[in-house]
Each structure stands twice: as structure tokens, then as C-alpha cells.
Design a protein around this motif. Structure first.
Motif, PDB file in Angstrom:
ATOM      1  N   UNK A 121     -35.816 -29.341 -90.265  1.00  0.00           N
ATOM      2  CA  UNK A 121     -37.010 -28.536 -90.495  1.00  0.00           C
ATOM      3  C   UNK A 121     -37.190 -27.489 -89.407  1.00  0.00           C
ATOM      4  N   UNK A 122     -36.220 -27.387 -88.502  1.00  0.00           N
ATOM      5  CA  UNK A 122     -36.352 -26.454 -87.391  1.00  0.00           C
ATOM      6  C   UNK A 122     -35.239 -25.417 -87.414  1.00  0.00           C
ATOM      7  N   UNK A 127     -40.962 -23.148 -83.725  1.00  0.00           N
ATOM      8  CA  UNK A 127     -41.131 -23.893 -82.470  1.00  0.00           C
ATOM      9  C   UNK A 127     -41.001 -25.401 -82.646  1.00  0.00           C
ATOM     10  N   UNK A 128     -40.408 -26.030 -81.643  1.00  0.00           N
ATOM     11  CA  UNK A 128     -40.314 -27.481 -81.545  1.00  0.00           C
ATOM     12  C   UNK A 128     -41.054 -27.914 -80.285  1.00  0.00           C
ATOM     13  N   UNK A 129     -41.478 -29.180 -80.196  1.00  0.00           N
ATOM     14  CA  UNK A 129     -42.218 -29.621 -79.006  1.00  0.00           C
ATOM     15  C   UNK A 129     -41.319 -29.744 -77.782  1.00  0.00           C
ATOM     16  N   UNK A 130     -41.811 -29.282 -76.656  1.00  0.00           N
ATOM     17  CA  UNK A 130     -41.059 -29.378 -75.406  1.00  0.00           C
ATOM     18  C   UNK A 130     -40.976 -30.814 -74.912  1.00  0.00           C
ATOM     19  N   UNK A 131     -41.977 -31.630 -75.238  1.00  0.00           N
ATOM     20  CA  UNK A 131     -42.063 -32.979 -74.679  1.00  0.00           C
ATOM     21  C   UNK A 131     -41.401 -34.037 -75.545  1.00  0.00           C
ATOM     22  N   UNK A 187     -33.155 -39.675 -80.673  1.00  0.00           N
ATOM     23  CA  UNK A 187     -32.898 -40.148 -82.033  1.00  0.00           C
ATOM     24  C   UNK A 187     -34.219 -40.153 -82.805  1.00  0.00           C
ATOM     25  N   UNK A 188     -34.316 -39.255 -83.768  1.00  0.00           N
ATOM     26  CA  UNK A 188     -35.482 -39.230 -84.634  1.00  0.00           C
ATOM     27  C   UNK A 188     -36.782 -38.802 -83.985  1.00  0.00           C
ATOM     28  N   UNK A 189     -36.738 -38.137 -82.852  1.00  0.00           N
ATOM     29  CA  UNK A 189     -37.975 -37.775 -82.148  1.00  0.00           C
ATOM     30  C   UNK A 189     -38.612 -36.504 -82.690  1.00  0.00           C
ATOM     31  N   UNK A 190     -37.802 -35.544 -83.065  1.00  0.00           N
ATOM     32  CA  UNK A 190     -38.323 -34.280 -83.596  1.00  0.00           C
ATOM     33  C   UNK A 190     -38.218 -34.258 -85.112  1.00  0.00           C
ATOM     34  N   UNK A 192     -37.025 -37.008 -87.925  1.00  0.00           N
ATOM     35  CA  UNK A 192     -36.674 -38.428 -87.933  1.00  0.00           C
ATOM     36  C   UNK A 192     -35.337 -38.741 -88.614  1.00  0.00           C
ATOM     37  N   UNK A 193     -34.829 -37.802 -89.414  1.00  0.00           N
ATOM     38  CA  UNK A 193     -33.549 -38.063 -90.074  1.00  0.00           C
ATOM     39  C   UNK A 193     -32.354 -37.670 -89.217  1.00  0.00           C
ATOM     40  N   UNK A 194     -32.595 -37.050 -88.056  1.00  0.00           N
ATOM     41  CA  UNK A 194     -31.504 -36.541 -87.221  1.00  0.00           C
ATOM     42  C   UNK A 194     -31.535 -37.094 -85.807  1.00  0.00           C
ATOM     43  N   UNK A 195     -30.392 -36.991 -85.136  1.00  0.00           N
ATOM     44  CA  UNK A 195     -30.286 -37.297 -83.709  1.00  0.00           C
ATOM     45  C   UNK A 195     -29.729 -36.073 -83.007  1.00  0.00           C
ATOM     46  N   UNK A 196     -29.989 -35.962 -81.709  1.00  0.00           N
ATOM     47  CA  UNK A 196     -29.534 -34.786 -80.976  1.00  0.00           C
ATOM     48  C   UNK A 196     -29.046 -35.112 -79.576  1.00  0.00           C
ATOM     49  N   UNK A 197     -28.110 -34.320 -79.104  1.00  0.00           N
ATOM     50  CA  UNK A 197     -27.637 -34.359 -77.720  1.00  0.00           C
ATOM     51  C   UNK A 197     -27.700 -32.930 -77.210  1.00  0.00           C
ATOM     52  N   UNK A 198     -28.267 -32.731 -76.020  1.00  0.00           N
ATOM     53  CA  UNK A 198     -28.477 -31.365 -75.520  1.00  0.00           C
ATOM     54  C   UNK A 198     -28.099 -31.249 -74.050  1.00  0.00           C
TER      55      UNK A 198
END
Length: 242
Positions: A121-122, A127-131, A187-190, A192-198
Motif C-alpha cells: 500500500x506504499x 508517507x510511511x511512519x518513521x517509528x 515483519x508486518x509492521x507497516x 501486515x502482509x509483507x516483511x522488510x530489511x533496510x
């Protein structure tokens, strides 16, 4: 709040599906008089950043589109990011984003999204949340202490709810661990169906410029691959920053 800050605050009113604001709405949001709100809108309109709407009120102006084109054509961060993502996409399984931040928001500025079955959805500009999320954490971990203290003072409950720390000492310790590791995971924080590494993109002076993010479906997220992917993202982020 000074006049310039108030005037810039008008852009915060354009959220979600809201494309038009009235003078009265601006006055109420900025807690100023209607004549003052009209003066702000007139100044922004003269600069091309705000324009009268077809059905009344004011919407975003054509100069914003011009500035977006200027960024797309000439921003060295975007150009380097595109080259790095094109190379990386053959080495890691998933989709890539480059994000930047302002205030409490993280914004996707570029994508390499070959797997259209991975929904998010992004998209660019939203914008996505910084926190919350890997992108936000990677950026947060590399902000100077004075910025982090200000965030803690203004958003203590939100920081605690995100699991980043119940006080300044915990918050700082959590971010120090992320900074030492070199990348952040969520995992699922922004979404919920996705995970991310940054991994953070840093200037030569170690100032945070943004981050390089890998997005994968949550159901396909393999924790055993995290260190290898993290190392590749760190190398990619360094290549972007030059």
C-alpha cells in the motif's frame, strides 16, 4: 509558530483523498484569521505551489509537478539508486525501494518492483511512519541524538508501543544495536502482509540520506537469509551514497 511555518503547514492538509482546501479550513487548521489564511494561499498561488480548484477552494499547483520532474531528471540519489537496484534485483529475491524521510514520515522515492504479485500500500510518494517498519528504523538509528531526544519527548507513547523503548535509555540502546548491525528488520509492521530489511544510505559525514529496502511477502520471509541479504543491502546503500 512563525508565518513561514504556518504557511508551509498548509501542505499537511492534503492527505489521503483530500485534494482541495478552503480558506476557512486553512484558517481553522492553522488557528489564524480568514484574511491571514487567504494571504498565505495567495502567496503560495503566486509561486505556483497552490492553485484555485475547478469546483472552488484551492488544490496543489502545477509547479509541484515541475519540481517532481526536476527531481526525477537530475537528483543524483535517484540516478544512483536506479543503477544499484537494477543490479541488486538479480541478486536478492524480492522487490526494492529507496526511501527518504522528513518529520515523522518516511517516503518511497524510487522502486524496482519486478514481482507484481507482491502487493504494497506504499507506492512512490505515499508517507510511511518513521517509528514503525524497517525503513523507519534504519533511518532513525542514524539520526543525531538531538533529533532522537526531540522525537522521544514528543512521541514517548508511540515509541514504546512500537517496541523501540520505554524511555530515552532504552530507545537509544535499541537504535544503537540497529546501527551496529548495519540494517533493520521488520515483519508486518507497516504492511501486515509483507516483511522488510533496510540499510541506511549515509553521506560521507554519516548524515542520514534515506535507506535501501527489500520487501518480500511475509509468508516467504526466511530468517536464515537475513544476514546475507543485509550485507548485500549495506553494500548497495554504500554504492548509492558513493
Amino acid at each position: 509558530m512563525d508565518s513561514l511555518s504556518r504557511m508551509i503547514g498548509i501542505f499537511d492538509l492534503f492527505e489521503g483523498e483530500r485534494t482541495v482546501v478552503t480558506v476557512e479550513e486553512v484558517a481553522a487548521a492553522l488557528d489564524c484569521s480568514v484574511p491571514t489564511a487567504y494571504r498565505y494561499l495567495k502567496t503560495l498561488s503566486t509561486a505556483g505551489l497552490i492553485a484555485p480548484g475547478i469546483e472552488g477552494g484551492f488544490g496543489l499547483g502545477a509547479r509541484i509537478i515541475q519540481l517532481d520532474r526536476q527531481i526525477r531528471l537530475n537528483d543524483p540519489l535517484l540516478h544512483r539508486a536506479g543503477d544499484v537496484m537494477e543490479r541488486l534485483i538479480g541478486e536478492v529475491r524480492g522487490n526494492l525501494m529507496v526511501c527518504a524521510s522528513y518529520g515523522k514520515n518516511v517516503v518511497c522515492i524510487a522502486q524496482a518492483w519486478p514481482d507484481r504479485t507482491v502487493l504494497t500500500s506504499y507506492d512512490r510518494g505515499r508517507p510511511m511512519p518513521l517509528l514503525r517498519g524497517a525503513a523507519g528504523k534504519a533511518i532513525l538509528a542514524n539520526l543525531p541524538d538531538h533529533r532522537l531526544r526531540s522525537l522521544m519527548l514528543a512521541n514517548a507513547a508511540e515509541i514504546a508501543a512500537a517496541g523501540l523503548g520505554r524511555d530515552w535509555a532504552e530507545f537509544r540502546k535499541t537504535l544503537k544495536a540497529i546501527r551496529k548491525q548495519g540494517y533493520a528488520v521488520s515483519v508486518g509492521e507497516v504492511d501486515e502482509r509483507n516483511a522488510g530489511i533496510a540499510a541506511p544510505i549515509l553521506s560521507p559525514e554519516k548524515r542520514s540520506l534515506g535507506c535501501l529496502v527489500l520487501v518480500v511477502p511475509r509468508k516467504e520471509f526466511d530468517e536464515a537469509t537475513i544476514p546475507d541479504i543485509g550485507a548485500k543491502l549495506i553494500a548497495g546503500a554504500r554504492a548509492i551514497s558513493g
